[in-house]
Design a protein around this motif. Structure first.
Motif, PDB file in Angstrom:
ATOM      1  N   SER A 190       0.832  -1.215   0.000  1.00  0.00           N
ATOM      2  CA  SER A 190       0.000   0.000   0.000  1.00  0.00           C
ATOM      3  C   SER A 190       0.859   1.254   0.000  1.00  0.00           C
ATOM      4  O   SER A 190       0.437   2.300  -0.486  1.00  0.00           O
ATOM      5  CB  SER A 190      -0.930   0.028   1.219  1.00  0.00           C
ATOM      6  OG  SER A 190      -1.739  -1.109   1.217  1.00  0.00           O
ATOM      7  N   SER A 191       2.075   1.145   0.595  1.00  0.00           N
ATOM      8  CA  SER A 191       2.936   2.340   0.611  1.00  0.00           C
ATOM      9  C   SER A 191       3.810   2.405  -0.644  1.00  0.00           C
ATOM     10  O   SER A 191       4.716   3.219  -0.728  1.00  0.00           O
ATOM     11  CB  SER A 191       3.790   2.371   1.882  1.00  0.00           C
ATOM     12  OG  SER A 191       4.722   1.309   1.837  1.00  0.00           O
ATOM     13  N   GLY A 192       3.557   1.517  -1.610  1.00  0.00           N
ATOM     14  CA  GLY A 192       4.211   1.640  -2.908  1.00  0.00           C
ATOM     15  C   GLY A 192       5.374   0.701  -3.142  1.00  0.00           C
ATOM     16  O   GLY A 192       5.995   0.741  -4.202  1.00  0.00           O
ATOM     17  N   ALA A 193       5.682  -0.140  -2.158  1.00  0.00           N
ATOM     18  CA  ALA A 193       6.835  -1.037  -2.333  1.00  0.00           C
ATOM     19  C   ALA A 193       6.483  -2.214  -3.233  1.00  0.00           C
ATOM     20  O   ALA A 193       5.320  -2.612  -3.351  1.00  0.00           O
ATOM     21  CB  ALA A 193       7.304  -1.539  -0.969  1.00  0.00           C
ATOM     22  N   ASP A 194       7.531  -2.774  -3.823  1.00  0.00           N
ATOM     23  CA  ASP A 194       7.410  -3.979  -4.637  1.00  0.00           C
ATOM     24  C   ASP A 194       7.690  -5.151  -3.680  1.00  0.00           C
ATOM     25  O   ASP A 194       8.793  -5.276  -3.155  1.00  0.00           O
ATOM     26  CB  ASP A 194       8.472  -3.871  -5.744  1.00  0.00           C
ATOM     27  CG  ASP A 194       8.434  -5.053  -6.687  1.00  0.00           C
ATOM     28  OD1 ASP A 194       7.550  -5.903  -6.534  1.00  0.00           O
ATOM     29  OD2 ASP A 194       9.320  -5.109  -7.560  1.00  0.00           O
ATOM     30  N   VAL A 195       6.682  -5.966  -3.428  1.00  0.00           N
ATOM     31  CA  VAL A 195       6.774  -6.922  -2.315  1.00  0.00           C
ATOM     32  C   VAL A 195       6.621  -8.366  -2.787  1.00  0.00           C
ATOM     33  O   VAL A 195       5.773  -8.672  -3.628  1.00  0.00           O
ATOM     34  CB  VAL A 195       5.665  -6.637  -1.254  1.00  0.00           C
ATOM     35  CG1 VAL A 195       5.822  -7.547  -0.040  1.00  0.00           C
ATOM     36  CG2 VAL A 195       5.689  -5.184  -0.818  1.00  0.00           C
ATOM     37  N   THR A 196       7.434  -9.249  -2.205  1.00  0.00           N
ATOM     38  CA  THR A 196       7.289 -10.685  -2.420  1.00  0.00           C
ATOM     39  C   THR A 196       7.170 -11.354  -1.049  1.00  0.00           C
ATOM     40  O   THR A 196       7.905 -11.002  -0.123  1.00  0.00           O
ATOM     41  CB  THR A 196       8.522 -11.249  -3.163  1.00  0.00           C
ATOM     42  OG1 THR A 196       8.604 -10.617  -4.446  1.00  0.00           O
ATOM     43  CG2 THR A 196       8.420 -12.751  -3.371  1.00  0.00           C
ATOM     44  N   VAL A 197       6.233 -12.294  -0.941  1.00  0.00           N
ATOM     45  CA  VAL A 197       6.092 -13.077   0.297  1.00  0.00           C
ATOM     46  C   VAL A 197       6.485 -14.511  -0.033  1.00  0.00           C
ATOM     47  O   VAL A 197       6.018 -15.052  -1.046  1.00  0.00           O
ATOM     48  CB  VAL A 197       4.623 -13.077   0.794  1.00  0.00           C
ATOM     49  CG1 VAL A 197       4.480 -13.936   2.047  1.00  0.00           C
ATOM     50  CG2 VAL A 197       4.127 -11.672   1.052  1.00  0.00           C
ATOM     51  N   ILE A 198       7.333 -15.121   0.802  1.00  0.00           N
ATOM     52  CA  ILE A 198       7.609 -16.543   0.582  1.00  0.00           C
ATOM     53  C   ILE A 198       7.300 -17.331   1.845  1.00  0.00           C
ATOM     54  O   ILE A 198       7.504 -16.851   2.962  1.00  0.00           O
ATOM     55  CB  ILE A 198       9.065 -16.838   0.142  1.00  0.00           C
ATOM     56  CG1 ILE A 198      10.066 -16.236   1.104  1.00  0.00           C
ATOM     57  CG2 ILE A 198       9.329 -16.402  -1.266  1.00  0.00           C
ATOM     58  CD1 ILE A 198      11.476 -16.694   0.777  1.00  0.00           C
ATOM     59  N   ASP A 199       6.809 -18.529   1.633  1.00  0.00           N
ATOM     60  CA  ASP A 199       6.474 -19.383   2.774  1.00  0.00           C
ATOM     61  C   ASP A 199       6.963 -20.806   2.511  1.00  0.00           C
ATOM     62  O   ASP A 199       6.906 -21.294   1.379  1.00  0.00           O
ATOM     63  CB  ASP A 199       4.962 -19.401   3.029  1.00  0.00           C
ATOM     64  CG  ASP A 199       4.649 -19.911   4.426  1.00  0.00           C
ATOM     65  OD1 ASP A 199       4.244 -19.091   5.271  1.00  0.00           O
ATOM     66  OD2 ASP A 199       4.837 -21.127   4.686  1.00  0.00           O
ATOM     67  N   ALA A 200       7.393 -21.453   3.573  1.00  0.00           N
ATOM     68  CA  ALA A 200       7.892 -22.823   3.460  1.00  0.00           C
ATOM     69  C   ALA A 200       6.788 -23.787   3.045  1.00  0.00           C
ATOM     70  O   ALA A 200       7.050 -24.806   2.414  1.00  0.00           O
ATOM     71  CB  ALA A 200       8.487 -23.252   4.794  1.00  0.00           C
ATOM     72  N   GLY A 201       5.569 -23.490   3.386  1.00  0.00           N
ATOM     73  CA  GLY A 201       4.448 -24.375   3.040  1.00  0.00           C
ATOM     74  C   GLY A 201       3.492 -23.651   2.126  1.00  0.00           C
ATOM     75  O   GLY A 201       3.781 -22.553   1.655  1.00  0.00           O
ATOM     76  N   PRO A 202       2.316 -24.240   1.908  1.00  0.00           N
ATOM     77  CA  PRO A 202       1.301 -23.494   1.167  1.00  0.00           C
ATOM     78  C   PRO A 202       0.765 -22.369   2.049  1.00  0.00           C
ATOM     79  O   PRO A 202       0.614 -22.565   3.265  1.00  0.00           O
ATOM     80  CB  PRO A 202       0.222 -24.550   0.892  1.00  0.00           C
ATOM     81  CG  PRO A 202       0.495 -25.688   1.804  1.00  0.00           C
ATOM     82  CD  PRO A 202       1.901 -25.600   2.285  1.00  0.00           C
ATOM     83  N   VAL A 203       0.501 -21.196   1.483  1.00  0.00           N
ATOM     84  CA  VAL A 203      -0.053 -20.110   2.303  1.00  0.00           C
ATOM     85  C   VAL A 203      -1.457 -20.526   2.765  1.00  0.00           C
ATOM     86  O   VAL A 203      -2.288 -20.934   1.961  1.00  0.00           O
ATOM     87  CB  VAL A 203      -0.068 -18.786   1.513  1.00  0.00           C
ATOM     88  CG1 VAL A 203      -0.822 -17.709   2.273  1.00  0.00           C
ATOM     89  CG2 VAL A 203       1.370 -18.344   1.244  1.00  0.00           C
ATOM     90  N   GLY A 204      -1.675 -20.466   4.069  1.00  0.00           N
ATOM     91  CA  GLY A 204      -2.945 -20.946   4.632  1.00  0.00           C
ATOM     92  C   GLY A 204      -2.909 -22.430   4.949  1.00  0.00           C
ATOM     93  O   GLY A 204      -3.899 -22.999   5.384  1.00  0.00           O
ATOM     94  N   GLY A 205      -1.746 -23.075   4.728  1.00  0.00           N
ATOM     95  CA  GLY A 205      -1.625 -24.507   5.016  1.00  0.00           C
ATOM     96  C   GLY A 205      -1.518 -24.775   6.506  1.00  0.00           C
ATOM     97  O   GLY A 205      -1.259 -23.858   7.299  1.00  0.00           O
ATOM     98  N   PRO A 206      -1.688 -26.047   6.902  1.00  0.00           N
ATOM     99  CA  PRO A 206      -1.785 -26.369   8.335  1.00  0.00           C
ATOM    100  C   PRO A 206      -0.512 -26.092   9.134  1.00  0.00           C
ATOM    101  O   PRO A 206      -0.563 -26.008  10.352  1.00  0.00           O
ATOM    102  CB  PRO A 206      -2.109 -27.871   8.330  1.00  0.00           C
ATOM    103  CG  PRO A 206      -1.733 -28.360   6.978  1.00  0.00           C
ATOM    104  CD  PRO A 206      -1.861 -27.211   6.037  1.00  0.00           C
TER     105      PRO A 206
END
Ligand SMILES: Cc1cc2nc3c(=O)[nH]c(=O)nc-3n(C[C@H](O)[C@H](O)[C@H](O)COP(=O)(O)OP(=O)(O)OC[C@H]3O[C@@H](n4cnc5c(N)ncnc54)[C@H](O)[C@@H]3O)c2cc1C
Length: 428
Positions: free
Chosen positions: A30-46
């Motif tokens: 929202s503040s204009g940055a170019d963002v990447t999110v990484i997660d070891a599992g599926p996002v929302g996974g158990p």
């Protein structure tokens, strides 16, 4: 990804796609940055603590774990295999330091100060959630604000809670004591075996994992890259040891101007690779989801002394609790789960809880004072940490994301960040 800093577009890599990492990404984008999110599992996974919890948000539950009297309750709980607390016996300097710092904060002054900060965070987060849900129907579909009942099994627990009502009201929490008739009118047909109850009119809930999945989708629509199944395995330090150059993952290397570690209970392990000590203990908890039985409550209920939360989810009913300091271990203890179920039965004896659909375990990241770690991490100039949200991370994540974005943009933060310093226990 190539990073730039200082008023121009920033590239940020957020490690961890739980609710905290996702809200960091939301505000950074929202503040204009170019963002990447990484997660070891599926996002929302158990694997994510944000995926199977009871989803209580709002102004209820801002009391820190370390409060006067908790040590004597803890002693009793530790000897019962079905109690809401377990500490796995082991030789660990980190656990010993954590317990020592926890014990030091079990006093009225510290508990009140932490309550004030947590309440402020929860209030700001509720405002953010309410606003976000107004703008985004997909988020609104997972959010409800029906109020919340806090039930007490013991007369002493109820009396103590009643004594704290004026303080809560003075701080703006809409809490009121319910008479038996009030409780019956709120929940007709529900059999409560309790000594008393309160109602927090601001009690609200997020349905999990649906909320996290919907938030990740909103981020994608905003232009954030959300990558699952990519575990961070290490860091390459640059700038004479003063900056993170590359982030190594199982899906290849990333270079980013800024790195945010928001990996929940795994954050301490990651930070250690950069020489940073975070006084964080994983605290395992369980939820049980059953088909909603007849005569179940319509409103969320906190079973206060039993430390169990009960969350209606339409056709399903979820209840959960327990705090096990047993390291990064997600195995399910049948005895603890039976203990949670027995607690529900003791407060609500009429409920048939036999139609179990799911038992889930999750790791909360707990600090000794229940306040999260949010801040820059010297000597690395491009590293920010956002973790340690404990048992109320769903209710603290939105404002955490905004604070992280303000910090990285070099703006005045909306809350005093001193309470969240990563080195406040002398371990940073
Ligand atoms: C039983 C139970 C009930 C709860 N009930 C509530 C409640 O009612 N209300 C409330 O507010 N809170 C509740 N909580 C707490 C809440 O779930 C947490 O505080 C919150 O989910 C923490 O979010 P997080 O993003 O910090 O961590 P997580 O959701 O755990 O996310 C961290 C992510 O980091 C990823 N990760 C870890 N290591 C790496 C790596 N090396 N590389 C890449 N990714 C990595 C993980 O895969 C994970 O998805 C409950 C918790 C439990 C256990």
């Amino acid at each position: 990804m190539a990073g730039q800093a200082g008023g121009r577009q920033l590239d940020v890599l957020v490690v961890g796609g739980g609710v905290v990492g996702l809200f960091c990404a939301y505000y950074l984008r929202s503040s204009g940055a170019d963002v990447t999110v990484i997660d070891a599992g599926p996002v929302g996974g158990p694997q994510s603590c944000s995926s199977g919890n009871t989803g209580f948000v709002g102004t209820q539950g801002a009391t820190p774990l370390a409060e006067p009297g908790v040590l004597s309750s803890a002693m009793r709980w530790l000897i019962s295999p079905r109690s809401p607390l377990r500490i796995k016996p082991r030789l660990s300097g980190e656990l010993a330091s954590w317990l020592w710092q926890f014990g030091r904060r079990c006093n009225e002054a510290d508990a009140r100060a932490c309550y004030g900060v947590l309440l402020e965070m929860k209030r700001r987060s509720l405002e953010i959630l309410t606003q976000a849900c107004r703008e985004r129907p997909s988020l609104a579909a997972t959010f409800a604000a029906p109020g919340m009942i806090v039930a007490f099994k013991t007369a002493s627990g109820f009396e103590r809670a009643c004594r704290s009502v004026p303080l809560a009201i003075a701080r703006g929490v809409p809490l009121r004591v319910l008479s038996d008739a009030d409780l019956r009118a709120l929940e007709p047909g529900v059999e409560f075996d309790v000594c008393g109850a309160l109602l927090n009119a601001e009690g609200a809930t997020l349905r999990t994992p649906e909320f996290v999945v919907a938030l990740a989708e909103v981020l994608r629509e905003m232009g954030v890259e959300v990558i699952g199944q990519a575990r961070v395995t290490g860091f390459e330090v640059a700038g004479g040891g003063r900056a993170i150059g590359r982030v190594r993952t199982t899906a290849g290397d990333f270079a980013a101007g800024e790195v945010v570690i928001a990996a929940g209970a795994w954050s301490a392990r990651l930070a250690r690779q950069l020489g940073i000590g975070l006084l964080l203990q994983p605290a395992k908890g369980y939820t049980v989801t059953v088909d909603t039985p007849p005569a179940a409550p319509r409103l969320p209920v906190l079973l206060s002394e039993g430390k169990v939360a009960l969350m209606p989810l339409g056709g399903r009913l979820r209840f959960g609790g327990t705090l096990e300091l047993a390291g990064l271990d997600t195995s399910v203890s049948r005895r603890r789960v039976d203990g949670i179920t027995a607690t529900v039965r003791s407060y609500l004896p009429g409920l048939d809880l036999t139609a179990t659909r799911q038992v889930w375990s999750g790791l909360r990241a707990c600090t000794p004072d229940s306040l999260p770690f949010i801040g820059r991490c010297a000597p690395h100039q491009n590293l920010t940490v956002a973790c340690g949200h404990g048992y109320i991370g769903m209710g603290l994540a939105p404002v955490t994301g905004r604070l992280v974005a303000q910090l990285i943009a070099g703006e005045q933060a909306e809350m005093d960040l001193a309470s969240f310093r990563v080195d406040r226990f002398g371990s940073g």
